[in-house]
Motif scaffolding. Structure first.
Motif, PDB file in Angstrom:
ATOM      1  N   THR A   1       0.812  -1.220   0.000  1.00 52.34           N
ATOM      2  CA  THR A   1       0.000   0.000   0.000  1.00 52.34           C
ATOM      3  C   THR A   1       0.841   1.264   0.000  1.00 52.34           C
TER       4      THR A   1
ATOM      5  N   GLU B   1      -0.428  -6.722  -2.857  1.00 52.00           N
ATOM      6  CA  GLU B   1      -0.839  -6.581  -1.458  1.00 52.00           C
ATOM      7  C   GLU B   1      -1.319  -5.154  -1.159  1.00 52.00           C
TER       8      GLU B   1
ATOM      9  N   SER C   1      -4.099  -2.417  -0.191  1.00 50.04           N
ATOM     10  CA  SER C   1      -5.330  -2.334   0.596  1.00 50.04           C
ATOM     11  C   SER C   1      -6.339  -1.406  -0.088  1.00 50.04           C
ATOM     12  N   LYS C   2      -7.499  -1.278   0.546  1.00 48.17           N
ATOM     13  CA  LYS C   2      -8.559  -0.413   0.029  1.00 48.17           C
ATOM     14  C   LYS C   2      -8.060   1.019  -0.154  1.00 48.17           C
TER      15      LYS C   2
ATOM     16  N   GLN D   1      -5.579  -6.837  -1.801  1.00 50.49           N
ATOM     17  CA  GLN D   1      -6.254  -7.047  -0.517  1.00 50.49           C
ATOM     18  C   GLN D   1      -7.235  -5.909  -0.231  1.00 50.49           C
TER      19      GLN D   1
ATOM     20  N   GLU E   1      -9.621  -8.225   2.663  1.00 45.36           N
ATOM     21  CA  GLU E   1      -8.892  -7.224   3.442  1.00 45.36           C
ATOM     22  C   GLU E   1      -8.065  -7.876   4.535  1.00 45.36           C
ATOM     23  N   GLU E   2      -6.794  -7.504   4.630  1.00 47.41           N
ATOM     24  CA  GLU E   2      -5.937  -8.023   5.681  1.00 47.41           C
ATOM     25  C   GLU E   2      -6.100  -7.178   6.926  1.00 47.41           C
TER      26      GLU E   2
ATOM     27  N   ASP F   1      -4.062  -3.653   8.012  1.00 44.97           N
ATOM     28  CA  ASP F   1      -3.254  -3.522   6.803  1.00 44.97           C
ATOM     29  C   ASP F   1      -2.430  -2.255   6.765  1.00 44.97           C
ATOM     30  N   ASP F   2      -3.095  -1.127   7.100  1.00 44.58           N
ATOM     31  CA  ASP F   2      -2.375   0.146   7.030  1.00 44.58           C
ATOM     32  C   ASP F   2      -1.236   0.193   8.018  1.00 44.58           C
TER      33      ASP F   2
END
Length: 584
Positions: free
Chosen positions: A281, A307, A309-310, A335, A366-367, A370-371
């Motif tokens: 990300t 990998e 994220s949103k 993800q 979503e992991e 993630d952030d």
């Protein structure tokens, strides 16, 4: 067939022949000819002698030996107008020792005619660094001062071959400048070449000097952040770059940030392909910032399998949504999660551009956190260095019969989120070109598949150890997901190795492990041990704590690992942890 059909066929053939002659094309493409000696090449040589104004000579899809190549080379000496050598897939079934000599004969023909080559395509010839021996003199010659397109895809050049190629291009450029005819290479292709960081860094020096590149295709080369950073710096000097494909290499955050710093200087970019590059990300957000208000000609952006994220995907959509000429965005196998998929689709649809978005069917879900992981866990520093020598145990040559292998999805080895419809990589695909991404793409039954690939470990423990090292070399100590995947496969391999092991076999296994780690000198003089052992030491720390690992083997390992050498010293933290595990 009627006489009318016969006449029609003859007319069509004559029309085709006249068109080919008009453009200067002489083609023997895909005839499956086995050209061993001068008599086998008689038809081709006769055609070369009678052909007028030759510009394009197509020989792909045949197999050429030394004597036949010498005869063809003599025919080429008659053609100073020759410009394009389309010679892909030309050495199937040939010995390694044949290829350099055959290439020299062909190249001598071009140089003998004082021809000025514009395009050289030798793709899909698995000649490795050995083949470069037959090319270096030619690539330095005045016949290559005019070279615009160099295509060496799937040649398995390896680090050594990459360095030889870079040196030849640099010498050609410097000589051409002194003659007032600067080499201005526009297209460079070297995918699936196992160039790794050292090869990529060497080529970057040539790219930086030429300043003329418009297309660069270097996918699947085992390049990590050091090589990516070197390439990024070189690309800053190639302002005309339009098409950039570095897919299936390992950027990590460091490489991603380096590339994002160079992207603003490449305003002509139309296609960016950074798929399967482990950008994550934070790296993708940096890229989004770099292209958001610029790059008006950008048409295609491929970022699947990173990998992301949103939040990262949303930044990318915001960056491309107002670009007038934009056509395709690929974000599959990331993800995003259900909310992220819907958000991205909604953003694209709100601007009437949903049709530009590729499939998201293989999203991994979503992991968790993630952030936070992207901000903290991806501080690579030097932790990625152990992947710099991903495949050092290989000699840099790809198999002739290999087909391009890509995967649409990636296996999530840690999160509990179901990953339906994900197309997993196979152990064979991973072992051909090891990378952290591919390790995570391997499916749940792959431990058995790895063992099946290795065969009888009792008879061939060396093959098992080689596989273990390849797996461990891609491990990033700070990345728990990669580490867990690696230790799972390591357990399967090592427990099988040490099951009911005899003292004699135990000694054989440990010796091979020490050789592969570069801690003990082996018999293979061509073997290059890894320069950084953080990955192997990290995985071994887990392995030696398991009940299957013999105490006597611990003592031997401890003795060698405690000794100082460059590769051990470069992995001080992982070494310290491993020594503690060995003494417990």
């Amino acid at each position: 067939m009627s006489s009318g059909d016969d006449v029609g066929g003859i007319v069509d053939q004559l029309a085709k022949t006249s068109v080919e002659e008009a453009v200067g094309l002489l083609s023997f493409a895909s005839r499956g000819l086995k050209l061993n000696d001068e008599s086998d090449a008689k038809e081709i040589v006769a055609a070369l002698k009678s052909f007028k104004n030759l510009k394009i000579f197509e020989l792909k899809g045949n197999t050429l030996g030394i004597e036949a190549a010498e005869a063809v080379g003599e025919g080429l000496k008659l053609h100073p107008t020759f410009e394009r050598a389309l010679w892909s897939d030309l050495f199937t079934g040939r010995l390694k020792s044949e290829i350099p000599a055959a290439l020299k004969h062909l190249c001598n023909g071009i140089m003998g005619a004082n021809a000025c080559l514009v395009e050289l395509d030798l793709s899909d010839n698995a000649f490795g660094p050995n083949g470069m021996v037959g090319l270096v003199d030619f690539l330095r010659s005045p016949s290559c001062y005019t070279l615009q397109e160099l295509r060496l895809n799937n040649n398995g050049l390896g680090i050594q071959g990459g360095k030889m190629l870079a040196e030849s291009l640099l010498e050609c450029y410097e000589s051409s400048v002194s003659c007032g005819k600067p080499l201005a290479l526009r297209v460079f292709v070297s995918g699936r070449g196992r160039l790794e960081d050292e090869g990529a860094t060497a080529l970057a020096q040539a790219f930086k000097a030429m300043k003329s590149l418009e297309e660069v295709h270097m996918p699947q080369n085992g390049i990590n952040h050091k090589g990516i950073t070197a390439l990024a710096e070189a690309f800053q000097h190639n302002a005309k770059l339009k098409h950039l494909n570095l897919s299936d290499n390992t950027f990590t955050e460091i490489g991603s940030l380096s590339m994002s710093q160079s992207i603003p200087k490449l305003q002509e970019l139309e296609v960016i392909n950074f798929e399967d590059c482990l950008m994550r990300t934070k790296g993708v957000k940096a890229l989004a910032k770099a292209i958001k208000d610029t790059h008006k000609n950008l048409r295609t952006l491929k970022l699947s399998g990173n990998e992301i994220s949103k939040s990262g995907a949303e930044c990318i959509v915001e960056a491309i949504i107002h670009k007038e000429h934009f056509e395709t965005l690929e974000l599959n196998a990331n993800q995003l999660g259900e909310d992220g998929v819907e958000s991205v689709k909604g953003m694209m649809e709100s601007f009437g551009k949903l049709g530009q978005l590729g499939s998201l069917s293989d999203d991994e879900g979503e992991e968790e956190e993630d952030d936070e992981r992207d901000d903290n866990d991806d501080d690579d520093d030097d932790d990625d260095d152990e992947t710099d020598e991903d495949d050092d145990s290989e000699d840099g040559e790809s198999e002739e019969e290999e087909e391009e292998q890509k995967t649409d999805g990636r296996f999530n080895s840690v999160t509990s989120t179901p990953t339906a419809s994900i197309k997993a990589a196979t152990p064979e695909e991973f072992l051909q070109f090891p990378s952290p991404t591919k390790l995570q793409q391997i499916g749940e039954h792959s431990s058995d598949a790895f063992l099946g690939h290795i065969g009888n470990v009792e008879d061939e423990p060396e093959r098992a150890i080689e596989t273990f090292i390849k797996i461990s070399l891609v491990v990033v100590p700070s990345d728990e997901k990669i580490k867990q995947a690696a230790t799972k496969f390591a357990d399967a391999i090592m427990s099988k190795l040490f099951h009911s092991v005899t003292p004699e076999n135990e000694s054989r296994i440990v010796n091979e492990l020490l050789v592969r780690l570069g801690l003990l000198k082996g018999e293979d003089k061509k073997f290059r041990p890894p320069s950084n052992l953080q990955g192997p030491f990290t995985v071994l720390e887990h392995v030696v704590r398991q009940s299957y690992f013999p105490k006597s083997a611990k003592s031997t390992l401890s003795l060698f690992i405690s000794k100082s050498n460059s590769s051990v010293d470069n992995s001080s933290e992982a070494r310290k942890s491993l020594l503690q595990a060995l003494s417990s």
